[in-house]
Design an enzyme around this catalytic site. Structure first.
Site, mmCIF file in Angstrom:
data_model
loop_
_atom_site.group_PDB
_atom_site.id
_atom_site.type_symbol
_atom_site.label_atom_id
_atom_site.label_comp_id
_atom_site.label_asym_id
_atom_site.label_seq_id
_atom_site.Cartn_x
_atom_site.Cartn_y
_atom_site.Cartn_z
ATOM 1 C CE LYS A 101 38.204 33.998 29.401
ATOM 2 N NZ LYS A 101 39.227 34.035 30.485
ATOM 3 C CG PHE A 158 46.974 37.351 35.368
ATOM 4 C CD1 PHE A 158 45.762 37.764 34.838
ATOM 5 C CD2 PHE A 158 47.074 37.206 36.750
ATOM 6 C CE1 PHE A 158 44.663 38.013 35.648
ATOM 7 C CE2 PHE A 158 45.980 37.450 37.581
ATOM 8 C CZ PHE A 158 44.770 37.851 37.023
ATOM 9 N NE ARG A 178 32.819 32.236 38.620
ATOM 10 C CZ ARG A 178 33.953 32.885 38.336
ATOM 11 N NH1 ARG A 178 34.043 33.647 37.260
ATOM 12 N NH2 ARG A 178 35.002 32.772 39.109
ATOM 13 N NE ARG A 193 37.283 29.354 32.918
ATOM 14 C CZ ARG A 193 37.271 30.331 33.809
ATOM 15 N NH1 ARG A 193 37.434 30.068 35.108
ATOM 16 N NH2 ARG A 193 37.087 31.585 33.421
ATOM 17 C CG HIS A 233 34.138 36.384 31.526
ATOM 18 N ND1 HIS A 233 34.878 36.773 32.615
ATOM 19 C CD2 HIS A 233 32.944 37.018 31.635
ATOM 20 C CE1 HIS A 233 34.149 37.618 33.347
ATOM 21 N NE2 HIS A 233 32.973 37.789 32.770
HETATM 22 N N1 UDP Z 1 44.182 34.630 34.487
HETATM 23 C C1 UDP Z 1 45.490 34.348 34.131
HETATM 24 N N2 UDP Z 1 46.376 34.016 35.130
HETATM 25 C C2 UDP Z 1 46.016 33.926 36.427
HETATM 26 C C3 UDP Z 1 44.690 34.226 36.776
HETATM 27 C C4 UDP Z 1 43.791 34.571 35.781
HETATM 28 O O1 UDP Z 1 45.845 34.408 32.966
HETATM 29 O O2 UDP Z 1 46.857 33.615 37.274
HETATM 30 C C5 UDP Z 1 43.227 35.007 33.431
HETATM 31 C C6 UDP Z 1 42.243 33.885 33.065
HETATM 32 O O3 UDP Z 1 41.990 33.969 31.677
HETATM 33 C C7 UDP Z 1 41.010 34.261 33.868
HETATM 34 C C8 UDP Z 1 41.049 35.791 33.797
HETATM 35 O O4 UDP Z 1 42.434 36.102 33.887
HETATM 36 O O5 UDP Z 1 39.831 33.709 33.323
HETATM 37 C C9 UDP Z 1 40.302 36.514 34.895
HETATM 38 O O6 UDP Z 1 40.757 36.047 36.144
HETATM 39 P P1 UDP Z 1 39.736 35.701 37.304
HETATM 40 O O7 UDP Z 1 40.525 35.526 38.561
HETATM 41 O O8 UDP Z 1 38.629 36.702 37.316
HETATM 42 O O9 UDP Z 1 39.205 34.252 36.880
HETATM 43 P P2 UDP Z 1 37.763 33.776 36.375
HETATM 44 O O10 UDP Z 1 36.741 34.623 37.082
HETATM 45 O O11 UDP Z 1 37.745 33.963 34.887
HETATM 46 O O12 UDP Z 1 37.711 32.334 36.753
HETATM 47 MG MG MG Z 2 36.581 36.702 37.152
#
Ligand code: UDP
Ligand code: MG
Length: 137
Positions: A10, A55, A84, A99, A113
């Site tokens: 990112k 968000f 993951r 992360r 991501h």
């Molecule tokens: N995100 C955020 N606030 C939240 C949850 C998610 O800003 O409360 C952002 C964060 O950058 C995350 C992305 O949205 O990586 C996609 O969310 P997801 O739940 O798919 O998380 P990921 O799969 O990336 O762990």
């Molecule tokens: Mg996701």
């Protein structure tokens, strides 16, 4: 069954590419790479499942703020799950994960991501690399 995972560094974290690639190489094989600044249009598709969440606007504004690096990673069964795990949780990622280790404690600006299922891995790799190819035509 072979799996694919779409991984994306990112905005603001591209300086960790070598360290991230080193970790990914232990899990699978990087078969494609791009570096590009994404637009609203492609981000709306990529993050479609989050449209309407509180968000979403902040997420898309951040994701289009600077260049990202995308990877297609290929590997055996379990690849997506293993990536993951290496990436870490969305909130409060554990030490030893990407992360945590390269992050700044921000839920939105969380370094990286990764696709969350083998199905989405195939879908996201296809969509993103088709998009980049189309731009280069
Ligand atoms: N995100 C955020 N606030 C939240 C949850 C998610 O800003 O409360 C952002 C964060 O950058 C995350 C992305 O949205 O990586 C996609 O969310 P997801 O739940 O798919 O998380 P990921 O799969 O990336 O762990
Ligand atoms: Mg996701």
């Amino acid at each position: 069954m072979k799996e694919k995972c779409f991984v994306m560094i990112k905005p603001g974290f591209l300086n960790y590419e070598n360290e991230i690639v080193e970790r990914l190489n232990k899990i699978g094989t990087i078969t494609k790479r791009f570096q590009i600044k994404l637009t609203d249009e492609i981000l709306n598709k990529h993050y479609e499942e989050h449209i309407g969440k509180p968000f979403f606007a902040e997420l898309v504004n951040y994701m289009k703020s600077d260049e990202v690096v995308g990877f297609e990673v290929e590997g055996e069964e379990g690849l997506v799950k293993n990536i993951r795990e290496c990436v870490g949780a969305t909130k409060n990622p554990a030490p030893g994960t990407i992360r945590h280790d390269f992050g700044i404690g921000d839920v939105t600006k969380n370094v990286i991501h990764a696709s969350d299922s083998p199905e989405n891995g195939i879908k996201e790799c296809q969509r993103m690399f088709d998009y980049v190819e189309m731009l280069n035509k």
